[in-house]
Structures are given as structure tokens and as C-alpha cells.
Design an enzyme around this catalytic site. Structure first.
Site, PDB file in Angstrom:
ATOM      1  N   GLY A 105     -21.978 -11.035 -43.915  1.00 35.59           N
ATOM      2  CA  GLY A 105     -20.316 -10.588 -43.690  1.00 35.59           C
ATOM      3  C   GLY A 105     -20.108  -9.604 -44.432  1.00 35.59           C
ATOM      4  O   GLY A 105     -20.065  -9.884 -45.693  1.00 35.59           O
ATOM      5  N   TYR A 115     -14.306  -9.138 -38.846  1.00 32.13           N
ATOM      6  CA  TYR A 115     -15.197  -8.065 -39.195  1.00 32.13           C
ATOM      7  C   TYR A 115     -14.871  -6.830 -38.872  1.00 32.13           C
ATOM      8  O   TYR A 115     -15.455  -6.433 -37.302  1.00 32.13           O
ATOM      9  CB  TYR A 115     -16.761  -7.923 -39.731  1.00 32.13           C
ATOM     10  N   GLY A 161     -22.773 -15.556 -43.921  1.00 33.77           N
ATOM     11  CA  GLY A 161     -23.454 -15.649 -42.675  1.00 33.77           C
ATOM     12  C   GLY A 161     -25.230 -15.658 -42.992  1.00 33.77           C
ATOM     13  O   GLY A 161     -25.691 -15.838 -42.007  1.00 33.77           O
ATOM     14  N   ASP A 185     -19.618 -18.818 -48.016  1.00 30.35           N
ATOM     15  CA  ASP A 185     -18.015 -18.835 -47.728  1.00 30.35           C
ATOM     16  C   ASP A 185     -17.276 -19.492 -47.787  1.00 30.35           C
ATOM     17  O   ASP A 185     -15.893 -18.250 -48.102  1.00 30.35           O
ATOM     18  CB  ASP A 185     -18.211 -20.393 -46.210  1.00 30.35           C
ATOM     19  N   SER A 190     -13.687 -18.514 -46.342  1.00 24.32           N
ATOM     20  CA  SER A 190     -14.775 -18.507 -44.480  1.00 24.32           C
ATOM     21  C   SER A 190     -15.493 -20.095 -44.454  1.00 24.32           C
ATOM     22  O   SER A 190     -15.630 -20.783 -45.543  1.00 24.32           O
ATOM     23  CB  SER A 190     -15.735 -17.413 -44.472  1.00 24.32           C
ATOM     24  N   TYR A 287     -42.055 -25.437 -10.404  1.00 23.76           N
ATOM     25  CA  TYR A 287     -41.980 -24.339  -8.749  1.00 23.76           C
ATOM     26  C   TYR A 287     -43.712 -23.752  -8.841  1.00 23.76           C
ATOM     27  O   TYR A 287     -43.786 -22.996  -7.662  1.00 23.76           O
ATOM     28  CB  TYR A 287     -41.237 -23.123  -9.591  1.00 23.76           C
TER      29      TYR A 287
END
Length: 314
Positions: A105, A115, A161, A185, A190, A287
Site C-alpha cells: 500500500g 487507504y 501487501g 508490515d 500494520s 449435474y
């Protein structure tokens, strides 16, 4: 988080060793408005290429980036003629020639609620009327749950991230020269308490996963390969070629089997959601059988079903 520009991942021959071969791809129709993401389809194979397109900031994402990323990944998910998604980052940086897959981020527009949408790249351009987002987590779930094989091509920095995105992908191939892995992080207050950490521990073991998060060190492609978080290491200029080779091998196999395999691998860690996804694909298989057709037809024709032709397997 944006990785420091002075660290490894910089290339003095960045343009000449670019792994992207424009002749192998065509732009996907209907996505001309993309700014932060590029979306291509291979000219021959059932493979698409999704790439972060903010190389000047090490492909850090903002909310608009994530909006576009989710949109194109969901399109790939719903395209019946797509079997493999290659997720990577465009580059090199026009500033210093550095390479990045995704550095997480963009901290410049991170607020207390997540954010934030902004007209520019600084805090004073934030749209205060819109709440902050953490919807990169929705992208993680989309990658995890989509019935396609997602291969991450780490061509430079995978940080914060971006590191978690590589973790959640089905497979990871990394550039020998420029791939760098760093979980930032804890450096920025974070933490990824979901797939980015727990699934990483499944890949490399608890001790290495805790090392990666607690110490926040930088690791090469070879080191991550030895740990078990990277499937293969390739020469930088050949990274996407190798990715396409892997994709072609995957696409040469049964689509239904590949879907069932992905959901089977996910089932143990994904709990009831994983069970539902696997069971949904099993229902689709059912199916397709004459037995299921008999059940449907009997209902519509208002008659008792005749199950006698169908064995009770053991």
C-alpha cells in the site's frame, strides 16, 4: 509500503532485459480506461497477464489500483476461455531503473480508516468524503477462490501487501537478479493476520514465517526458493517466458480437474468456505451425469425417478 529506491532491485540494463514481450500479448477489449493496471491476453494460449502499472512508486497500490485489479481479476475469473492468470508488475521505474512486482500500500495516502481515495499522491489531495479502504483483502480472497490457476511473477520487489499477494497466489516464479522479498508490515504499524501470514507459515513453516514478519529482512529469490515460498527461479529476461511455459502446461490439462485440485488444496485451510467451493464444483460434476439428468427430468415430468440404471458405487 514503497521499498527504498537505493536498495537492490535496480537495473542498469533495465530496458534490454525487460521480460515483457509485447508481441506475445494483445490488450483485452473493454479495458481501455485502466490507469494503474494493465490487462493482456496471450495471442495463442488461454492465459491472461495482469500487471501493476505504477513503476515510479515500485508498483505500490492505492484504492483506485485495487479497484482496477479486482475488476480485471474478476473478469478473468468469469471468462470460460481463460485457464491461467499471470500476476506481475510493469517496469522498470522511469526514475532509477528499479524493478518491482508490488511494494504494498502507498503509505502517502494511508489514513486512520485505511487507504484513502485521492486526486494526487499526497495527504492533502485525499477525498475526505470517502472512507478509507482495505479491499486488497478482497483481492486476496478473489485470487484464492477463483477457479483458475494464478501464477505470481515476482520481477522485483514483493514487499508488505505485495508480499502477501505473492503468498496467496497458487504458484510463484521469481527473477534471479531483481526479485526481493520483504515483509514490511511491522515497520509501518500494520499486519496481515490472514493469508499473508498464516498461509505463509503453511508454505515455509512457522519458524521461517515468524522470522520473515518479526525481523522484516530482505530475501533473494534463491533464499525464498530454499524456504519453500517460491516454486522456481528464472533469469530476469526469461521470467515471463518461463511463466508462459508453466501456463501452457497447466492449460494442456483438464480444466475441471484443475479447478477441483485447486479447491481441494484450499479446503483444509479455508474451513466451511473451502468446503462450499469444493462441494459446488462437485455439484457441477454431478449435474453432468445421466443420473442427475434423470432426477431433473423426473421432477419436471411429474413422475417417480428411475434410479435402476445407476450403480451404488463403493
Amino acid at each position: 509500503m514503497v521499498a527504498p529506491a537505493g536498495e537492490q532491485g535496480r537495473s542498469s540494463t533495465a530496458l534490454s532485459d525487460n521480460p515483457f514481450d509485447a508481441k506475445a500479448w494483445r490488450l483485452v477489449d473493454g479495458f481501455d480506461d485502466l490507469t494503474d493496471i494493465t490487462y493482456h491476453r496471450h495471442v495463442d494460449d488461454a492465459t491472461v497477464r495482469v500487471a501493476f502499472n505504477r513503476p515510479e512508486v515500485r508498483n505500490a497500490f492505492r484504492p483506485h489500483t485495487v479497484d482496477e485489479l479486482y475488476r480485471v481479476l474478476d473478469h478473468a475469473r468469469m471468462s470460460p476461455d481463460v485457464g491461467v492468470v499471470l500476476l506481475t508488475g510493469n517496469g522498470p521505474s522511469p526514475k532509477d531503473g528499479g524493478w518491482a512486482f508490488c511494494s504494498g500500500g502507498d503509505q502517502r495516502i494511508r489514513g486512520r480508516s485505511g487507504y484513502q481515495y485521492a486526486s494526487g499522491d499526497t495527504a492533502d489531495t485525499v477525498d475526505v468524503a470517502r472512507a478509507g479502504r482495505l479491499h486488497i483483502l478482497e483481492v486476496q480472497r478473489l485470487i484464492r477462490f477463483m477457479p483458475k490457476v494464478v501464477i505470481c511473477l515476482v520481477n522485483g520487489w514483493a514487499a508488505g501487501g505485495g508480499h502477501s499477494l505473492h503468498v496467496v497466489c497458487d504458484l510463484t516464479l521469481a527473477s534471479r537478479e531483481y526479485a526481493r522479498f520483504k515483509q514490511t508490515d511491522a515497520d509501518v504499524g500494520s499486519f496481515d493476520g490472514g493469508y499473508g501470514s498464516a498461509y505463509l507459515a503453511r508454505q515455509v513453516g512457522q519458524k521461517f514465517a515468524r522470522e520473515i514478519f518479526f525481523l522484516g529482512r530482505t530475501y533473494t529469490a534463491e533464499q525464498m526458493h530454499q524456504m519453500g515460498a517460491v516454486n522456481a527461479v528464472a533469469e530476469h529476461a526469461e521470467l515471463e517466458t518461463v511463466g508462459l511455459q508453466w501456463a501452457a502446461e497447466i492449460n494442456a490439462k483438464s480444466p475441471q480437474a484443475q479447478r477441483m485440485l485447486k479447491f481441494a488444496f484450499n479446503l483444509l485451510d479455508d474451513g466451511l468456505v473451502g468446503q462450499q467451493l469444493f462441494a459446488g464444483e462437485a455439484t457441477r460434476l454431478a449435474y453432468m451425469t445421466d443420473e442427475a439428468v434423470e432426477g431433473r427430468d423426473a421432477f419436471l415430468q411429474k413422475r417417480p425417478p428411475d434410479w435402476s440404471p445407476f450403480p451404488r458405487y463403493f
